[in-house]
Design a protein around this motif. Structure first.
Motif, PDB file in Angstrom:
ATOM      1  N   GLU A 210      56.551 -17.073   4.368  1.00  0.00           N
ATOM      2  CA  GLU A 210      58.148 -16.567   2.616  1.00  0.00           C
ATOM      3  C   GLU A 210      58.363 -15.454   3.239  1.00  0.00           C
ATOM      4  N   ASN A 211      58.146 -14.947   3.756  1.00  0.00           N
ATOM      5  CA  ASN A 211      59.334 -13.605   3.920  1.00  0.00           C
ATOM      6  C   ASN A 211      60.207 -13.335   5.104  1.00  0.00           C
ATOM      7  N   SER A 212      60.107 -13.838   5.875  1.00  0.00           N
ATOM      8  CA  SER A 212      60.754 -13.732   7.548  1.00  0.00           C
ATOM      9  C   SER A 212      61.709 -15.222   8.304  1.00  0.00           C
ATOM     10  N   ALA A 213      63.151 -14.903   7.244  1.00  0.00           N
ATOM     11  CA  ALA A 213      63.764 -15.786   7.742  1.00  0.00           C
ATOM     12  C   ALA A 213      63.562 -15.838   9.175  1.00  0.00           C
ATOM     13  N   ALA A 214      64.321 -14.641  10.058  1.00  0.00           N
ATOM     14  CA  ALA A 214      64.567 -15.037  11.537  1.00  0.00           C
ATOM     15  C   ALA A 214      62.837 -15.531  12.084  1.00  0.00           C
ATOM     16  N   VAL A 215      62.110 -15.709  11.480  1.00  0.00           N
ATOM     17  CA  VAL A 215      61.130 -16.113  12.505  1.00  0.00           C
ATOM     18  C   VAL A 215      61.063 -17.727  12.174  1.00  0.00           C
ATOM     19  N   ARG A 216      61.088 -18.410  10.810  1.00  0.00           N
ATOM     20  CA  ARG A 216      61.334 -19.080  10.735  1.00  0.00           C
ATOM     21  C   ARG A 216      63.120 -20.327  11.582  1.00  0.00           C
ATOM     22  N   GLU A 217      63.830 -19.354  11.487  1.00  0.00           N
ATOM     23  CA  GLU A 217      64.466 -19.896  12.011  1.00  0.00           C
ATOM     24  C   GLU A 217      64.544 -19.771  13.742  1.00  0.00           C
ATOM     25  N   ARG A 218      63.974 -18.444  14.215  1.00  0.00           N
ATOM     26  CA  ARG A 218      63.506 -19.049  15.111  1.00  0.00           C
ATOM     27  C   ARG A 218      62.943 -19.491  15.781  1.00  0.00           C
ATOM     28  N   THR A 219      61.114 -20.265  15.438  1.00  0.00           N
ATOM     29  CA  THR A 219      60.577 -21.488  15.573  1.00  0.00           C
ATOM     30  C   THR A 219      60.928 -22.773  15.549  1.00  0.00           C
ATOM     31  N   LEU A 220      62.000 -23.255  14.949  1.00  0.00           N
ATOM     32  CA  LEU A 220      63.477 -24.328  14.198  1.00  0.00           C
ATOM     33  C   LEU A 220      64.195 -24.264  15.230  1.00  0.00           C
ATOM     34  N   ASP A 221      64.354 -23.209  16.033  1.00  0.00           N
ATOM     35  CA  ASP A 221      65.006 -23.286  17.269  1.00  0.00           C
ATOM     36  C   ASP A 221      63.961 -23.755  18.278  1.00  0.00           C
ATOM     37  N   HIS A 222      63.334 -24.164  19.089  1.00  0.00           N
ATOM     38  CA  HIS A 222      62.610 -24.872  19.874  1.00  0.00           C
ATOM     39  C   HIS A 222      61.944 -25.862  19.397  1.00  0.00           C
ATOM     40  N   LEU A 223      62.387 -26.669  18.253  1.00  0.00           N
ATOM     41  CA  LEU A 223      61.918 -28.211  17.766  1.00  0.00           C
ATOM     42  C   LEU A 223      62.784 -28.366  17.584  1.00  0.00           C
ATOM     43  N   LYS A 224      63.689 -28.521  18.290  1.00  0.00           N
ATOM     44  CA  LYS A 224      64.876 -29.572  18.437  1.00  0.00           C
ATOM     45  C   LYS A 224      65.213 -30.973  18.237  1.00  0.00           C
ATOM     46  N   LEU A 225      63.982 -31.354  19.553  1.00  0.00           N
ATOM     47  CA  LEU A 225      63.898 -32.280  20.246  1.00  0.00           C
ATOM     48  C   LEU A 225      63.034 -33.344  18.830  1.00  0.00           C
ATOM     49  N   LEU A 226      62.390 -32.794  17.262  1.00  0.00           N
ATOM     50  CA  LEU A 226      62.178 -32.673  16.007  1.00  0.00           C
ATOM     51  C   LEU A 226      62.766 -33.329  15.432  1.00  0.00           C
ATOM     52  N   GLY A 227      64.937 -32.448  15.885  1.00  0.00           N
ATOM     53  CA  GLY A 227      66.109 -32.510  14.522  1.00  0.00           C
ATOM     54  C   GLY A 227      65.805 -31.397  13.686  1.00  0.00           C
TER      55      GLY A 227
ATOM     56  N   THR B  89      60.383  -6.827  20.185  1.00  0.00           N
ATOM     57  CA  THR B  89      60.888  -8.620  21.314  1.00  0.00           C
ATOM     58  C   THR B  89      60.249  -9.109  21.753  1.00  0.00           C
ATOM     59  N   LEU B  90      59.485  -8.671  22.362  1.00  0.00           N
ATOM     60  CA  LEU B  90      58.728 -10.018  23.277  1.00  0.00           C
ATOM     61  C   LEU B  90      57.336 -10.880  21.833  1.00  0.00           C
ATOM     62  N   ALA B  91      56.749  -9.349  21.482  1.00  0.00           N
ATOM     63  CA  ALA B  91      55.967 -10.617  20.570  1.00  0.00           C
ATOM     64  C   ALA B  91      56.809 -11.088  19.604  1.00  0.00           C
ATOM     65  N   PHE B  92      57.662 -10.724  19.074  1.00  0.00           N
ATOM     66  CA  PHE B  92      58.135 -12.059  17.890  1.00  0.00           C
ATOM     67  C   PHE B  92      58.632 -13.243  18.939  1.00  0.00           C
ATOM     68  N   GLU B  93      58.968 -13.039  19.802  1.00  0.00           N
ATOM     69  CA  GLU B  93      59.856 -14.373  20.845  1.00  0.00           C
ATOM     70  C   GLU B  93      58.489 -15.226  20.891  1.00  0.00           C
ATOM     71  N   VAL B  94      56.763 -14.168  21.460  1.00  0.00           N
ATOM     72  CA  VAL B  94      55.686 -15.188  21.880  1.00  0.00           C
ATOM     73  C   VAL B  94      55.652 -15.370  20.335  1.00  0.00           C
ATOM     74  N   PHE B  95      55.187 -15.167  19.360  1.00  0.00           N
ATOM     75  CA  PHE B  95      54.736 -14.930  18.208  1.00  0.00           C
ATOM     76  C   PHE B  95      55.198 -16.890  17.970  1.00  0.00           C
ATOM     77  N   CYS B  96      56.910 -16.632  17.172  1.00  0.00           N
ATOM     78  CA  CYS B  96      57.536 -17.936  16.914  1.00  0.00           C
ATOM     79  C   CYS B  96      57.476 -19.105  18.065  1.00  0.00           C
TER      80      CYS B  96
ATOM     81  N   LEU C  24      53.438 -26.721  16.052  1.00  0.00           N
ATOM     82  CA  LEU C  24      53.571 -27.734  15.261  1.00  0.00           C
ATOM     83  C   LEU C  24      53.783 -28.710  15.799  1.00  0.00           C
ATOM     84  N   ALA C  25      54.157 -28.511  17.291  1.00  0.00           N
ATOM     85  CA  ALA C  25      54.679 -30.149  17.279  1.00  0.00           C
ATOM     86  C   ALA C  25      53.917 -30.438  17.680  1.00  0.00           C
ATOM     87  N   GLY C  26      52.652 -30.358  17.983  1.00  0.00           N
ATOM     88  CA  GLY C  26      51.258 -31.063  18.609  1.00  0.00           C
ATOM     89  C   GLY C  26      50.741 -31.006  17.252  1.00  0.00           C
TER      90      GLY C  26
END
Length: 395
Positions: free
Chosen positions: A330-347, A295-302, A309-311
């Motif tokens: 290409e294959n982890s929907a969860a990584v894509r979702e969690r990453t974009l959770d952190h980019l809500k400021l960019l819409g 869980t920690l590895a996943f969260e830090v990664f995302c 990406l913001a930078g």
């Protein structure tokens, strides 16, 4: 004129990946991987059409593997092999594009070996073996770093004394250029946009990971630096750490430079954080089962991916879309979702159904209406290497 065939070779220190690319076919007539070269467990696996085969070759080196691959490639090409394309990791500042291999190119690859000591020597072994075996065939080197030579100086320079750059080449070079170039062109095609008037954020996520800002088909910034260790959390690489970590570990634990270097490159990243695995598939299953390290590895990664990406957005004037590619991208929907959770400021907002659908080679848009565009684009570095080889043959 009949469709041409290029054999693409990607040599690691103890591995050799190969694929036959036909310019008129979407799939590869032949592809394979040789592993554990130089050891008693050396083996080559290949797929010719629908048939999959393996052959144990104890002690085999790169040249012996190529001796076995050539007849397979000739058979798959119907006897008509037009050239060989080689992936080369580091081209330094000398190579800004792919090159037909001659004595000067070989010397340039050799000169840059100090910048990629694990990769360039292995790339050279494959090139020299292929040239000895196929002396009549044109051979092309395609550099991971070449695409990023369009970065402006303020993006590639480190804030270190000037002589280190001017005399020793200490600067940011970037890697995964072949992948970032391919997917940004493909994204423009998919969205009916001209490549020369398009701007993308690209995330190549596999065992190695990097982000890139791409404007009008050119790299403006990227997360990897002098070596592939800089930037994102990866499978076994730490990505960014405090530069003083080396001296801290030397003082407190008595570690040598070599020990710290090995830890950061081979024992860190997802593997180090989770204490379990460097493979996101394994970690995703463990995370679902409540494993705290996974869980920690996943969260830090995302989170670190989102920060990068913001930078990278600093390198763009506009944004036509964010691209996810590579095995994880290409294959982890969860990584894509969690990453974009952190980019809500960019819409960014994902369409859950579209996000879940885009795995296992399925490309497409995955954002909701009104969100900036988010694309899943499967990469194809072998095809890009073959396209570069064909372009040089035509020239």
């Amino acid at each position: 004129m009949s469709a041409r065939n290029i054999l693409v070779i990607n040599c690691g220190s103890s591995s050799l990946k190969f694929a036959l690319v036909n310019e008129a076919q979407a799939t590869f007539p032949l592809q394979g991987l040789a592993e554990r070269l130089g050891s008693p467990e050396a083996v080559v696996h290949w797929q010719l059409g629908d048939a999959k085969e393996s052959l144990n070759l104890p002690g085999a080196d790169h040249r012996e593997i190529l001796n076995h691959v050539l007849p397979l490639a000739q058979e798959a090409a119907g006897g008509q092999l037009d050239g060989i394309g080689h992936r080369v990791v580091h081209g330094g500042e000398h190579f800004t594009a792919s090159s037909l291999i001659d004595a000067n190119v070989l010397e340039g690859i050799r000169a840059n070996a100090q910048l990629a000591p694990l990769h360039n020597p292995a790339n050279l072994v494959g090139i020299e073996a292929a040239m000895a075996l196929f002396p009549g065939l044109p051979q092309v080197s395609v550099f991971d770093t070449a695409f990023h030579q369009s970065m402006p100086e303020h993006a590639y320079r480190y804030a270190v004394p000037d002589f280190l750059y001017k005399e020793h080449g200490v600067r940011r070079y970037g890697f995964h250029g072949t992948s970032h170039r391919y997917v940004s062109k493909r994204a423009a095609e998919m969205m009916n946009l001209p490549v020369e008037d398009s701007s993308w954020l690209s995330a190549h996520l596999g065992n190695g990971c990097s982000t890139c800002a791409i404007v009008n088909g050119e790299s403006r910034d990227t997360s990897m630096g002098l070596t592939p260790l800089e930037g994102l959390v990866m499978g076994t690489r730490s990505g960014d750490v405090d530069p003083n970590l080396h001296s801290h570990l030397a003082r407190t634990l008595g570690w040598s430079i070599e020990q710290v270097d090995r830890m950061l490159n081979h024992d860190s990243g997802l593997k180090g954080l989770s204490g379990l695995s460097n493979d996101m598939r394994t970690l995703s299953e463990a995370r679902q089962a409540g494993h705290p390290g996974a869980t920690l590895a996943f969260e830090v990664f995302c989170y670190r991916l989102a920060k990068s990406l913001a930078g990278m957005a600093c390198g763009l004037q506009k944004l036509d879309g964010l691209i996810f590619t590579g095995g994880i991208g290409e294959n982890s929907a969860a990584v894509r979702e969690r990453t974009l959770d952190h980019l809500k400021l960019l819409g960014f907002q994902l369409d859950g159904e579209a996000n879940a659908r885009c795995t296992r080679g399925v490309a497409g848009e995955i954002q909701v209406t009104g969100s900036p565009r988010v694309l899943v684009v499967p990469t194809n570095e072998e095809r890009q290497i073959a396209l570069d080889a064909l372009a040089l043959l035509d020239a």
